[in-house]
Design an enzyme around this catalytic site. Sequence first.
Site, PDB file in Angstrom:
ATOM      1  N   HIS A   1       0.839  -1.203   0.000  1.00 34.33           N
ATOM      2  CA  HIS A   1       0.000   0.000   0.000  1.00 34.33           C
ATOM      3  C   HIS A   1       0.875   1.255   0.000  1.00 34.33           C
ATOM      4  CE1 HIS A   1      -3.712   2.271   1.327  1.00 34.33           C
ATOM      5  NE2 HIS A   1      -2.753   3.134   1.665  1.00 34.33           N
ATOM      6  N   GLU A   2       1.846   1.301   0.903  1.00 32.47           N
ATOM      7  CA  GLU A   2       2.678   2.510   1.004  1.00 32.47           C
ATOM      8  C   GLU A   2       3.584   2.681  -0.210  1.00 32.47           C
ATOM      9  OE1 GLU A   2       1.712   4.468   3.281  1.00 32.47           O
ATOM     10  OE2 GLU A   2       0.457   2.883   4.109  1.00 32.47           O
TER      11      GLU A   2
END
Length: 859
Positions: free
Chosen positions: A312-313
């Site tokens: 996600h990051e």
Amino acid sequence: MKKLTLSALSLAIASASICAQANEYVIEKFAKPSAQSVSLILDPAQEQFSGSTTITLEVLTKTKIIELNGEDYNAKLVKLSGDGQCTMTANALKTGKVQLICAHEINPGNYTLTIDFDAPFNKQSVGLYKTIDHGTPYLFTQFEMSDARRAFPVFDEPEYKIPFQLNITSPSNLKVFANTEAVKQESNNGQTTHQFATTKPLPSYLVAFAVGDFEQLPIKGMPIEGNIVTTKGKIALGDYAAKHMPAILNALEQYFGIPYVYSKLDSVAVPEFPFGAMENAGLVTYREDILLIDEAHANQNAKQSSVSVIAHELAHQWYGNLVTMKWWNDLWLNEAFASWMAAKVTHQLFPEFESNLSLPQNNVMDADARLSTKPIRKPIKTEADIMDGLGLAYSKGSAVLSMVENWIGEDAFQQGIQAYMQQFAFKNAEASDLWTALAKSSKQDVASVLKSFIEQSSFPLLNITQDKTKLTIKQTRFANAGVDAPAQLWTVPVVIKYGRGDEVKTAKILLNKPSQTVQLDFEPEWIYPDENAMGYYRWVLPTPQLNALLANAEKVLTPREKRAFISGSDALLSAGLLSGGDLLKTLGQFIDDAHPRVVGMALGYIESQKGVFIDESNEALWQKYISAKAQSAITKYGLVAVKNEDPSISKLRPQLVSLLAFEAQDPAIIATAKQQAQRYLADSTQVDPYLAGTYLKIAAFNGDAALLKAYQTAFETTQDPEKRTNLLVNLSYFKSAALQTEALNYTLGDKVTASDMRYVMGGNLYKKERKALFQQWVMDNYALVSKKLPPFVLPSLPNYLGGGCSQADLDKTTAFFAPKVEEVAGFSRSLSKLNESVTDCINLRTREVASVNSYLKTL
């Protein structure tokens, strides 16, 4: 306006809906920055810091005023250099903007703004904040959404995407990390100044740095340098992330068609962190228990969480960092896309996690259906506006993107994303820019689909009727029973799965009218109106067709489709389209399913309905029913893990053990939990990692003062972040009023950080009398609680106290918080949502309790 130093400012985050110029919260465009240098003197051992900043800017119009943002500062000097230079004074408006005022008019042109300042380190896990880990102080930053202004004066809006250059002076024995690599270091008198390379253009919320006695582990196999960075004594737990990060980064580079653009990629494990992680360019920060994994002893849940959050990051390094939203009204798209991308990469690299069985829409559709819920793309003024429905943005947004990708095809979707990235690299963009790119790549009217789901709240209910080979699909707005919801229309990609004998086919339609028909290839024996559960909608079939689907579900539906069927059936109860008894009958059918994830979901929804319908008159019936359902699965899977068992069974077992302990009050289970909790305290690696948290919870609920003290001691001393979080969460489950109060008081001390307070709230809601004590404790200690909680968490506090099905709890919560709505942005909105939620629950219980009781009595 009154003259003041920056320390007197109380800033609201600026707002821009579609017309930013008309919004009083947005910085007036008297000037715009082109670059900023920040010099800070930082010592974690102190309580204050000082610094200066130099902003290169262009004055756009003749003015005496320049506006920017800043909070908690004491300004020593504000000076504008250039043609007509002046020393400026600072004023704050009630809207939260800072006006720097010159005595004479400033002509348009290029200038340099210099501000010297000092300020305290933040104590609420935001801005530039100090934390102490095992006696050692550290400094970290968390700037999203509106907290870069707490660290230095800045144009703190995402539209101002500029290069930043940091210079940080700190004690020479400490390490300093920032977005870029250090290009120069100079030491003098025990202090070292670290000059960092200028960043590529960034919005202020992505600037980050950290100072402390860190350990680091180089990550091998990436195209750029990177490290896992931890506080002292934890670096050995960084191996798992270091091993898998290169593959995750490579998968993202391949998908986007653009190499990672920043000069390095460090990942920092932060012991005090208010979110799960933050995508700062080149210096990603994570809550410790997500990044640091004991691979040899961690369960698959922990590993999946780590991989998913890392994905996600890192997806944000493209979507959000390389291409940035113009305003916070498109934060939904940043988070939705990163969540969607993380799910894709996680399943691609780790299919054994079965992340494809997750249904993010299940987390939010209940809330999305309410009238008080706003669209996920909406006007934004304050940080409370951003936080309102942020979880909805993650889950609804990613589910809608999945639906669109399923409709236009993976290749067309990827081509659209790549074109969008190329066009807006290092720039700002809006949601419509992505819609346009996807429409071009797919030659489909993508905008009509996305706008109808993103710019409207709620979702459609599809009523499907069959006449031999013809299906008629009618759409209306989904609403809970008795709610008069305004009519809405969506453009809905619908994929219907149907079958007869061994033959299975699909029919696709873009539903953009109140009613449309679709012709099937043959008259089906069964119909499932959402192939692979990709639609963000609910559906209802006439009773004969529904019964036919249920009869064939085991052999014709995938586990993902079964899980969606369970969730959808629960929603139909809320809508008044299925009785309480029929829902329990439907859920019961899935208890013996072949896939443990289906069994777990069915049991979860049964527990949820118990929370709605249980009272003194039927408590014994519920206990008997749930215990029997749990026992069925226990008989099949057992209470103790066997060698090489399917992880999905291991993931189900804690739910079964918990039901036996809390519903059946099984003395053997409770005794085992107590014994295993003691074993965990002595050596956490010696306890089944799937069951450890459940054992701690059961032991706490049946524990004494000595056990509470043991939990606290282990919490304070462990170097294992996962163990620390396990203990923290379960501090809230001690049963007696005295121990519950002692645990709550403990959260106000210095051992529990501001960002950790939320982790101790949830358990206090278990059991009516414990919730009542928690409610009163918060009210009695509100001044301390509100001061300690991170600012963005405070508006949600009423939800912890008044939720559920109790009018008395709602009334007490409303009476307490209503007088405070002017002082805390977001309380009014939370109370409105709370009122609707509780009212819906009470109405549901009144309407269906007889049906539920009637069903329970037949068992």
